[in-house]
Design an enzyme around this catalytic site. Sequence first.
Site, short mmCIF file in Angstrom:
data_model
loop_
_atom_site.label_atom_id
_atom_site.label_comp_id
_atom_site.label_asym_id
_atom_site.label_seq_id
_atom_site.Cartn_x
_atom_site.Cartn_y
_atom_site.Cartn_z
N GLU A 179 32.44 45.21 30.58
CA GLU A 179 33.53 45.22 31.58
C GLU A 179 33.57 43.92 32.37
O GLU A 179 34.14 43.84 33.45
CB GLU A 179 33.35 46.43 32.50
CG GLU A 179 33.39 47.77 31.78
CD GLU A 179 34.79 48.33 31.54
OE1 GLU A 179 35.63 48.25 32.45
OE2 GLU A 179 35.05 48.84 30.43
N HIS A 255 32.27 50.82 38.34
CA HIS A 255 31.74 49.47 38.11
C HIS A 255 30.76 49.17 39.24
O HIS A 255 30.93 49.68 40.36
CB HIS A 255 32.83 48.40 38.18
CG HIS A 255 33.79 48.39 37.03
ND1 HIS A 255 35.15 48.27 37.19
CD2 HIS A 255 33.58 48.45 35.69
CE1 HIS A 255 35.74 48.27 36.01
NE2 HIS A 255 34.82 48.38 35.09
N CYS A 376 38.25 43.28 42.59
CA CYS A 376 38.75 43.52 41.23
C CYS A 376 39.81 42.50 40.85
O CYS A 376 39.98 42.19 39.67
CB CYS A 376 39.43 44.88 41.13
SG CYS A 376 38.38 46.26 41.49
O1 SUG Z 1 39.65 49.89 34.83
N1 SUG Z 1 42.31 50.99 36.85
C1 SUG Z 1 41.27 49.99 36.57
C2 SUG Z 1 40.70 49.45 37.86
C3 SUG Z 1 39.78 48.30 37.61
C4 SUG Z 1 39.04 47.90 38.83
N2 SUG Z 1 38.17 46.82 38.53
C5 SUG Z 1 36.98 46.59 39.11
N3 SUG Z 1 36.37 47.49 39.82
N4 SUG Z 1 36.43 45.45 38.87
C6 SUG Z 1 40.17 50.60 35.69
O2 SUG Z 1 39.82 51.76 35.92
C7 SUG Z 1 44.12 52.51 36.30
C8 SUG Z 1 45.39 52.45 35.49
C9 SUG Z 1 46.22 53.70 35.64
O3 SUG Z 1 45.65 54.78 35.86
O4 SUG Z 1 47.46 53.61 35.53
C10 SUG Z 1 43.11 51.41 35.91
O5 SUG Z 1 43.09 50.99 34.77
#
Ligand code: SUG
Length: 453
Positions: A179, A255, A376
């Site tokens: 990730e 994460h 993020c």
């Molecule tokens: O991968 N949300 C992302 C958020 C990523 C956050 N990144 C970090 N913490 N670095 C994920 O879960 C949600 C999309 C949706 O539900 O429409 C989403 O992909």
Amino acid sequence: MSHLALAAREVNFDGLVGPTHNYAGLSYGNVASQASKQQCSNPREAARQGLAKMQALMELGFEQGVLAPHERPDIASLRRLGFAGSDAQVLESAAREALPLLLSASSASAMWTANAATVSPSADTHDGRVHFTPANLACKFHRSLEPTTTARILQAMFRDPAHFQHHAPLPSVAQFGDEGAANHTRFSHDHGAPGVEFFVFGRSAFDPRYPEPHRYPARQTLEASQAIARLHGLSEEGVVFAQQNPAVVDQGVFHNDVISVGNAQVLFHHEDAFLDSDRVLDELQGKLARRGGQLQRLCVRRNEISVGDAVRSYLFNSQLLDRPGQGALLVVPDECRQNPAVWDYLQAQVNSAGPLGEVKVFDLKQSMQNGGGPACLRLRVALKPDELAAVNPGVRFTPTLHTQLLDWVDRHYRDRLAPADLADPQLLGEVRTALDELTQLLGLGSVYPFQLP
Ligand code: SUG
């Protein structure tokens, strides 16, 4: 020339929110994404909120860049899954027969650029170049669609092979789930000096001795983190591997950057963040000391802030920006101000002699509702002056680019998007027109499937 101009700098490359930003509830284990499912989004506001953060940090003197969004809906991926005919027919049949696939192929999730790649600065790598490995994001289908375009965009931004080395993403299977920088933190007393790279993994794919969460998936594996350390040519003295506490993964910490943040010599974390915490943090402290640094730990106790409040407020998904000679600046989402336990804690910290000098609050609600906070939204790249000079100048954030991007967003983005709108062939046309213009604005060349032969 000032000392600052000669020093290595950390550049934050923020993801520009894409025109299809929507709430599809795609990320099991990410509680905000689940809670926002089916809500209407506002892509224009989302992009403007991101740009406001970039502009504010640029004005404070931080080096800022921008990472382009991806082409969505991803027609090529839908074709791979058997939908055929014209682009409009592909969208129509996917919407009718397999709506979850259309939703996945339409996510603007590339905006969370902390997940774009893992980056090792040249001071740490065996060949003195900056190394990039795009994350495979193999845990979620919608995110697994990102690495190919991410790799193309990163190569268009960091072109010069004398300075930049690009690796292929790891094999796209759960055993090598990667990730990117969301589980990777670099410590050093100076961004240009050899540092210690801290890799946090959620589980091991091959060694049953590591415990696993019970409820939610652990996305990053030990084996993926080890492979990246090898690819980037990091020395054993310059890496520490730590396991995330599976109990917090089960509370929505999908994460490591939802429970800890570090930069320069500061590590700000919750006491429940890591397994075997004392041992790994001692190792980190010792290795950093051998590289001339001194780890400053700011550990939040669970009786000060619960894991639940940390997840709800996204306190640790903050940007910790070092300011030589001053306390660090912590960039937090507005949700931290709304949470009394978190806000009181932060006020006490800035009024103490601790490492946090100042807190700045940003409204990032559109992204937050999908589980994406300030941290993020950015990919950090520490660069020496000659490396910074080799970055494609089109992606460096300037007042002019800011004005251009605001105008671009206002002309091309909708201010309301419901999941049902994703099948609208007009939306696909709007996205392609917008992205074609963007690649010219950022000087990226052809990076999107619709631009390639
Ligand atoms: O991968 N949300 C992302 C958020 C990523 C956050 N990144 C970090 N913490 N670095 C994920 O879960 C949600 C999309 C949706 O539900 O429409 C989403 O992909």
